[in-house]
Motif scaffolding. Structure first.
Motif, PDB file in Angstrom:
ATOM      1  N   PRO A 201       0.803  -1.226   0.000  1.00  0.00           N
ATOM      2  CA  PRO A 201       0.000   0.000   0.000  1.00  0.00           C
ATOM      3  C   PRO A 201       0.836   1.276   0.000  1.00  0.00           C
ATOM      4  N   ALA A 202       1.929   1.305   0.796  1.00  0.00           N
ATOM      5  CA  ALA A 202       2.770   2.502   0.842  1.00  0.00           C
ATOM      6  C   ALA A 202       3.433   2.754  -0.505  1.00  0.00           C
ATOM      7  N   SER A 203       3.887   1.694  -1.154  1.00  0.00           N
ATOM      8  CA  SER A 203       4.502   1.820  -2.472  1.00  0.00           C
ATOM      9  C   SER A 203       3.514   2.397  -3.474  1.00  0.00           C
ATOM     10  N   GLY A 204       2.279   1.904  -3.440  1.00  0.00           N
ATOM     11  CA  GLY A 204       1.266   2.412  -4.352  1.00  0.00           C
ATOM     12  C   GLY A 204       0.948   3.874  -4.115  1.00  0.00           C
ATOM     13  N   MET A 205       0.850   4.279  -2.842  1.00  0.00           N
ATOM     14  CA  MET A 205       0.535   5.668  -2.523  1.00  0.00           C
ATOM     15  C   MET A 205       1.653   6.604  -2.973  1.00  0.00           C
ATOM     16  N   VAL A 206       2.909   6.210  -2.701  1.00  0.00           N
ATOM     17  CA  VAL A 206       4.039   7.051  -3.118  1.00  0.00           C
ATOM     18  C   VAL A 206       4.090   7.158  -4.638  1.00  0.00           C
ATOM     19  N   ALA A 207       3.888   6.022  -5.314  1.00  0.00           N
ATOM     20  CA  ALA A 207       3.946   6.011  -6.781  1.00  0.00           C
ATOM     21  C   ALA A 207       2.838   6.858  -7.391  1.00  0.00           C
ATOM     22  N   GLU A 208       1.692   6.886  -6.740  1.00  0.00           N
ATOM     23  CA  GLU A 208       0.568   7.662  -7.262  1.00  0.00           C
ATOM     24  C   GLU A 208       0.895   9.144  -7.327  1.00  0.00           C
ATOM     25  N   PHE A 209       1.674   9.628  -6.357  1.00  0.00           N
ATOM     26  CA  PHE A 209       1.977  11.053  -6.294  1.00  0.00           C
ATOM     27  C   PHE A 209       3.332  11.410  -6.897  1.00  0.00           C
ATOM     28  N   ALA A 210       4.293  10.459  -6.866  1.00  0.00           N
ATOM     29  CA  ALA A 210       5.652  10.805  -7.296  1.00  0.00           C
ATOM     30  C   ALA A 210       6.254   9.831  -8.297  1.00  0.00           C
ATOM     31  N   GLY A 211       5.511   8.818  -8.727  1.00  0.00           N
ATOM     32  CA  GLY A 211       6.039   7.871  -9.702  1.00  0.00           C
ATOM     33  C   GLY A 211       6.671   6.652  -9.053  1.00  0.00           C
ATOM     34  N   TRP A 212       6.814   5.583  -9.850  1.00  0.00           N
ATOM     35  CA  TRP A 212       7.316   4.321  -9.304  1.00  0.00           C
ATOM     36  C   TRP A 212       8.762   4.428  -8.831  1.00  0.00           C
ATOM     37  N   ARG A 213       9.546   5.313  -9.428  1.00  0.00           N
ATOM     38  CA  ARG A 213      10.951   5.431  -9.022  1.00  0.00           C
ATOM     39  C   ARG A 213      11.060   5.944  -7.587  1.00  0.00           C
ATOM     40  N   ALA A 214      10.131   6.772  -7.175  1.00  0.00           N
ATOM     41  CA  ALA A 214      10.135   7.265  -5.796  1.00  0.00           C
ATOM     42  C   ALA A 214       9.881   6.141  -4.805  1.00  0.00           C
ATOM     43  N   SER A 215       9.058   5.154  -5.179  1.00  0.00           N
ATOM     44  CA  SER A 215       8.810   4.010  -4.300  1.00  0.00           C
ATOM     45  C   SER A 215      10.091   3.207  -4.089  1.00  0.00           C
ATOM     46  N   PHE A 216      10.834   2.999  -5.165  1.00  0.00           N
ATOM     47  CA  PHE A 216      12.114   2.302  -5.047  1.00  0.00           C
ATOM     48  C   PHE A 216      13.073   3.086  -4.160  1.00  0.00           C
ATOM     49  N   LEU A 217      13.115   4.386  -4.361  1.00  0.00           N
ATOM     50  CA  LEU A 217      14.045   5.213  -3.593  1.00  0.00           C
ATOM     51  C   LEU A 217      13.690   5.206  -2.118  1.00  0.00           C
ATOM     52  N   MET A 218      12.418   5.194  -1.794  1.00  0.00           N
ATOM     53  CA  MET A 218      11.980   5.153  -0.400  1.00  0.00           C
ATOM     54  C   MET A 218      12.530   3.913   0.308  1.00  0.00           C
ATOM     55  N   LEU A 219      12.386   2.746  -0.326  1.00  0.00           N
ATOM     56  CA  LEU A 219      12.876   1.520   0.297  1.00  0.00           C
ATOM     57  C   LEU A 219      14.396   1.474   0.291  1.00  0.00           C
ATOM     58  N   ALA A 220      15.026   2.057  -0.734  1.00  0.00           N
ATOM     59  CA  ALA A 220      16.488   2.102  -0.789  1.00  0.00           C
ATOM     60  C   ALA A 220      17.060   2.866   0.402  1.00  0.00           C
ATOM     61  N   VAL A 221      16.454   4.003   0.721  1.00  0.00           N
ATOM     62  CA  VAL A 221      16.933   4.810   1.849  1.00  0.00           C
ATOM     63  C   VAL A 221      16.817   4.017   3.151  1.00  0.00           C
ATOM     64  N   LEU A 222      15.686   3.330   3.340  1.00  0.00           N
ATOM     65  CA  LEU A 222      15.507   2.532   4.552  1.00  0.00           C
ATOM     66  C   LEU A 222      16.579   1.447   4.645  1.00  0.00           C
ATOM     67  N   ALA A 223      16.818   0.715   3.546  1.00  0.00           N
ATOM     68  CA  ALA A 223      17.806  -0.361   3.562  1.00  0.00           C
ATOM     69  C   ALA A 223      19.202   0.182   3.857  1.00  0.00           C
ATOM     70  N   LEU A 224      19.556   1.306   3.269  1.00  0.00           N
ATOM     71  CA  LEU A 224      20.888   1.876   3.492  1.00  0.00           C
ATOM     72  C   LEU A 224      21.060   2.363   4.924  1.00  0.00           C
ATOM     73  N   VAL A 225      20.017   2.963   5.480  1.00  0.00           N
ATOM     74  CA  VAL A 225      20.105   3.447   6.867  1.00  0.00           C
ATOM     75  C   VAL A 225      20.252   2.274   7.833  1.00  0.00           C
ATOM     76  N   VAL A 226      19.404   1.246   7.674  1.00  0.00           N
ATOM     77  CA  VAL A 226      19.462   0.092   8.582  1.00  0.00           C
ATOM     78  C   VAL A 226      20.774  -0.663   8.399  1.00  0.00           C
ATOM     79  N   GLY A 227      21.196  -0.853   7.138  1.00  0.00           N
ATOM     80  CA  GLY A 227      22.472  -1.523   6.899  1.00  0.00           C
ATOM     81  C   GLY A 227      23.634  -0.751   7.502  1.00  0.00           C
ATOM     82  N   GLY A 228      23.580   0.576   7.390  1.00  0.00           N
ATOM     83  CA  GLY A 228      24.633   1.392   8.001  1.00  0.00           C
ATOM     84  C   GLY A 228      24.652   1.275   9.513  1.00  0.00           C
TER      85      GLY A 228
END
Length: 389
Positions: free
Chosen positions: A151-178
């Motif tokens: 659902p979060a991916s769909g909501m983000v994509a609706e307003f900012a495009g599918w690339r923003a959904s990927f970027l959202m999860l990328a930031v989370l993975a990088l922060v947690v991995g760091g």
């Protein structure tokens, strides 16, 4: 580390890692039409994007386990999570369908390391009698990913495009991995530190030679075939085609499964204490079989919706026992054992998708769910009657 209490401050961080890695599976759910439109192809042509990630996620287990045993489970998991975050970020630069398939496949390859290695570390850190409850707490992250990321991916994509959904999860993975790398400190850059010596592919043969190992992997394969390849993937399509729900409405109904799984993570310790492992797997399998059979004969969509919560809870009652047993299948190479379990699960899922696809074509959705219920009930009874070791 066997017998030690886990670092309770680290467990929420591992759950966040599980959320990020598990989210990769659900990220694409609402994005396929957007990708298809962006790349100028039909939705069916985007299927390799999903298949590439899933196949790489499963196949990567072949090296994930030995690497974790050789170099340290949390170290490899942290590095994999960082690479996963980078892969998600680079995926936002995909210029056509082919590049997207390649990037998603590479991302799936590293994503598959995170959850099995975290479970293997819990196996090192927690005595067996407390292990399933602790794994249940860790799985909160993965379960919440199943519930929220789509659902979060769909909501983000609706307003900012599918690339923003990927970027959202990328930031989370990088922060947690760091944060995981920071927690490990200098150990993150040291040489091999695991118990296993060499690369350890021979450990897979050791698991297969042991009767308990063969039983566990066989149960994982059947579990994957009946549930991950059979009942679960067809639920959304069943709601849409049989009951006329929209994709969004079907998604909300299926989200009840995640709610049931979350309830299990809160009750796991009490359930295990009250029922014990053998009765827990038997009760979970029976409850799950009844829920699946009920879905198969449901007269309306709201009956399916009502059954999703007990279905999610019962699945983890049943599947959680198998996961806990996987951590004890080969204690001296625990990451390899958990990875072997994951590989068997994915192999079963692939075969089950083919078999139940034929069942669907020949006899309809009802036969798929009732067939999965029968197989699940038989498997749970067999697991409950066989020794763990």
């Amino acid at each position: 580390m066997v017998g030690l209490r886990p670092d309770l401050a680290l467990l929420p961080l591992l759950a966040a890692a599980g959320f990020a890695a598990g989210g990769g599976m659900r990220l694409m759910d609402p994005l396929l039409p957007l990708l298809a439109a962006d790349f100028g192809v039909g939705v069916a042509a985007v299927a390799p994007v999903v298949a590439g990630f899933t196949l790489a996620y499963g196949a990567g287990q072949l090296v994930t386990g030995p690497l974790g045993d050789r170099f340290g489970k949390l170290r490899v998991a942290a590095l994999a999570l960082l690479l996963y975050g980078i892969g998600l970020a680079v995926s936002t630069l995909a210029w056509d369908l082919g590049s997207m398939v390649v990037l998603r496949t590479a991302t799936g390859l590293v994503a598959g390391a995170v959850i099995p290695l975290a479970i293997a570390w819990i196996g090192d850190a927690v005595p067996y009698e407390d292990r399933q409850a602790t794994i249940g707490r860790f799985l909160t992250g993965m379960v919440m990913a199943q519930l929220l990321v789509g659902p979060a991916s769909g909501m983000v994509a609706e307003f900012a495009g599918w690339r923003a959904s990927f970027l959202m999860l990328a930031v989370l993975a990088l922060v947690v991995g760091g944060l995981m790398a920071r927690r490990l400190g200098p150990a993150m850059l040291e040489g091999a530190s695991g118990q296993a010596r060499g690369f350890g592919f021979d450990q897979y043969r050791r698991i297969l030679r042991a009767p308990a190992g063969r039983r566990l992997l066989g149960a994982a394969a059947v579990d994957g075939a009946a549930l991950f390849g059979g009942a679960f993937p067809f639920t959304g399509a069943y709601l849409i085609e049989h009951f006329g729900l929209s994709p969004g409405e079907a998604g909300l109904v299926v989200a009840g499964f995640g709610l049931g799984a979350f309830i299990y993570t809160r009750l796991a310790k009490r359930l295990i204490a009250r029922l014990g492992e053998q009765r827990l797997v038997g009760a979970g399998g029976a409850m799950l079989a009844l829920a699946l059979a009920g879905v198969g004969v449901a007269p309306s969509w709201w009956v399916v919706a009502m059954l999703q919560v007990p279905c999610g809870m019962a699945f983890y009652m049943f599947h959680g026992v198998l996961q806990a047993r996987a951590t004890e299948a080969l204690p001296e190479a625990r990451a390899t054992a958990v990875s072997a379990f994951a590989m068997a699960l994915f192999l079963g899922q692939s075969l089950g998708a083919l078999v139940f696809g034929v069942v669907l074509h020949a006899a309809g959705y009802g036969a798929v769910f009732v067939g999965a219920a029968v197989v699940t009930a038989a498997l749970a009874a067999w697991v409950a009657m066989t020794p763990a070791r």
